[in-house]
Design an enzyme around this catalytic site. Structure first.
Site, PDB file in Angstrom:
ATOM      1  N   ARG A 268     -48.324 120.019   7.082  1.00  0.00           N
ATOM      2  CA  ARG A 268     -47.039 119.633   6.508  1.00  0.00           C
ATOM      3  C   ARG A 268     -46.100 119.222   7.631  1.00  0.00           C
ATOM      4  O   ARG A 268     -46.123 119.774   8.739  1.00  0.00           O
ATOM      5  CB  ARG A 268     -46.427 120.780   5.681  1.00  0.00           C
ATOM      6  CG  ARG A 268     -47.029 120.901   4.288  1.00  0.00           C
ATOM      7  CD  ARG A 268     -46.744 119.668   3.442  1.00  0.00           C
ATOM      8  NE  ARG A 268     -47.344 119.722   2.116  1.00  0.00           N
ATOM      9  CZ  ARG A 268     -48.498 119.159   1.785  1.00  0.00           C
ATOM     10  NH1 ARG A 268     -49.201 118.529   2.708  1.00  0.00           N
ATOM     11  NH2 ARG A 268     -48.958 119.220   0.552  1.00  0.00           N
ATOM     12  N   GLU A 297     -40.120 112.490   3.859  1.00  0.00           N
ATOM     13  CA  GLU A 297     -40.997 111.424   3.387  1.00  0.00           C
ATOM     14  C   GLU A 297     -40.363 110.708   2.210  1.00  0.00           C
ATOM     15  O   GLU A 297     -39.833 111.369   1.306  1.00  0.00           O
ATOM     16  CB  GLU A 297     -42.363 111.999   2.994  1.00  0.00           C
ATOM     17  CG  GLU A 297     -43.106 112.594   4.183  1.00  0.00           C
ATOM     18  CD  GLU A 297     -44.495 113.118   3.838  1.00  0.00           C
ATOM     19  OE1 GLU A 297     -44.921 112.976   2.662  1.00  0.00           O
ATOM     20  OE2 GLU A 297     -45.150 113.676   4.725  1.00  0.00           O
ATOM     21  N   HIS A 316     -48.896 109.562   4.654  1.00  0.00           N
ATOM     22  CA  HIS A 316     -49.381 110.693   3.854  1.00  0.00           C
ATOM     23  C   HIS A 316     -50.552 110.262   2.964  1.00  0.00           C
ATOM     24  O   HIS A 316     -50.597 110.581   1.777  1.00  0.00           O
ATOM     25  CB  HIS A 316     -48.257 111.291   3.014  1.00  0.00           C
ATOM     26  CG  HIS A 316     -48.508 112.728   2.636  1.00  0.00           C
ATOM     27  ND1 HIS A 316     -47.494 113.634   2.456  1.00  0.00           N
ATOM     28  CD2 HIS A 316     -49.651 113.421   2.408  1.00  0.00           C
ATOM     29  CE1 HIS A 316     -47.999 114.817   2.131  1.00  0.00           C
ATOM     30  NE2 HIS A 316     -49.318 114.706   2.099  1.00  0.00           N
TER      31      HIS A 316
END
Length: 355
Positions: A268, A297, A316
């Site tokens: 993360r 993000e 991601h």
């Protein structure tokens, strides 16, 4: 598992996240005691595998929203957090006293559960599980890719090719002679360790428990990573985002790191202090960073990480795999069997630290 969490006989499951007909049939076949409540007209279209948020801008009509919530409120278990929305999860838990289990699609679903702001009684009444482990192989491959890219100085190769520069030869790093620190030895971390060990790397892992993991030569407590930082050539983060892991990789760690070390983040984004990372890249403490996750993000347009020639930005997407939806369905069915048989569920969310 306590008796009150066991659902006798059959399990009524409301599908709160996109689920294909094929994978719905797979769940029913693997666990025939499931009554699957699904209306695909109430679920957003997926743009790619595991796109559980679905098409942006898609909305239900008020009538459809009522039907969606009615199905959720009739269920013993939920396949997915409603609309991947912590507020919708809180509503579902509070509106449905029979709800006993919610399966989250993400490996790091604990953060979504925490964001729902549920009280102690609600957290005790409902079991929460994640899809941890499903993403292990794809993320392990990205981790190996990042470690190799750092060892082989991919930024220099890219720069010289762009400039049509045929330089003198130089000695590249050999992963087989490197020491790699893998933060976290859950399903993803173990897959990373196995892959790196197969390449001949010496792997140091972190765990809060005394564990023995194949392919890992030493295990240290996360509080001791600064002690081993001067000995490692690369760092791979697989940890979830919790209060305990926030900015674990910060200035103190980077200052202790062997100069030129590589960093790969597939856990993360909050584990890495990006301001400290930018400084470490500038000083050369970090020679290369392959990042699939970020503190915010999408990565903000003004982030210096976009423009740094020794940073690889991945949006991601490293975990995405064509088989992900099927693997999640199989995991869900296996856990449904465990629930119905009164056994402990795998991948239960720790509702103290929320991982």
């Amino acid at each position: 598992m306590t008796g009150r969490n066991q659902v006798p006989g059959r399990l009524r499951v409301a599908v709160a996240a996109p689920l294909s007909e094929e994978n719905g049939a797979l769940i029913r076949r693997l666990e025939p005691r499931i009554d699957l409540v699904v209306d695909r007209s109430l679920l957003p279209p997926m743009r790619w595998p595991a796109d559980f948020s679905g098409e942006p801008g898609w909305q239900r009509t008020p009538e459809q929203q009522r039907a969606y919530e009615a199905a959720i409120d009739s269920a013993d278990a939920l396949y997915g957090i409603p609309d991947v929305d912590p507020a919708a999860l809180a509503r579902a838990v509070r509106a449905n006293p029979r709800l006993r289990w919610v399966h989250t699609m993400a490996a790091g679903g604990g953060g979504q559960v925490k964001a729902a702001g549920l009280n102690a009684e609600e957290l005790d009444r409902v079991l929460f599980t994640t899809s941890a482990g499903v993403h292990g192989r794809p993320l392990a491959e990205f981790a190996v890719f990042g470690v190799l890219a750092g060892a082989k100085d991919l930024p220099r190769l890219n720069r010289q090719q762009r400039d049509r520069e045929w330089s003198g030869r130089w000695t590249m790093g050999q992963v087989s002679r490197q020491t790699v620190l893998v933060l976290g030895l859950g399903g993803i971390g173990r897959a990373v360790a196995t892959a790196l060990h197969a390449l001949g790397a010496t792997v140091i892992g972190t765990s809060r428990r005394d564990v023995t993991v194949p392919g890992v030569s030493a295990v240290v407590h996360p509080d001791r990573i600064t002690e081993v930082a001067p000995t490692v050539d690369a760092v791979v983060n697989t940890l979830p985002g919790t209060e305990a892991t926030e900015h674990l990789l910060g200035k103190r760690f980077f200052d202790a790191l062997r100069p030129g070390a590589s960093l790969v983040n597939v856990g993360r984004g909050t584990v890495v202090d990006e301001a400290a990372l930018a400084d470490a890249l500038g000083s050369g403490r970090v020679g290369f960073a392959a990042l699939d996750v970020f503190e915010t993000e999408p990565l903000p347009a003004d982030s210096p990480l976009w423009h740094h020639d020794r940073v690889l930005v991945s949006p991601h997407t490293a975990a995405l795999d064509a088989s992900e939806d099927r693997l999640i369905a199989e995991l869900f069915a296996a856990n449904a069997t465990r629930l119905l048989d009164g056994q402990d569920l795998v991948n239960r969310v720790n509702t103290v630290e929320f991982y």
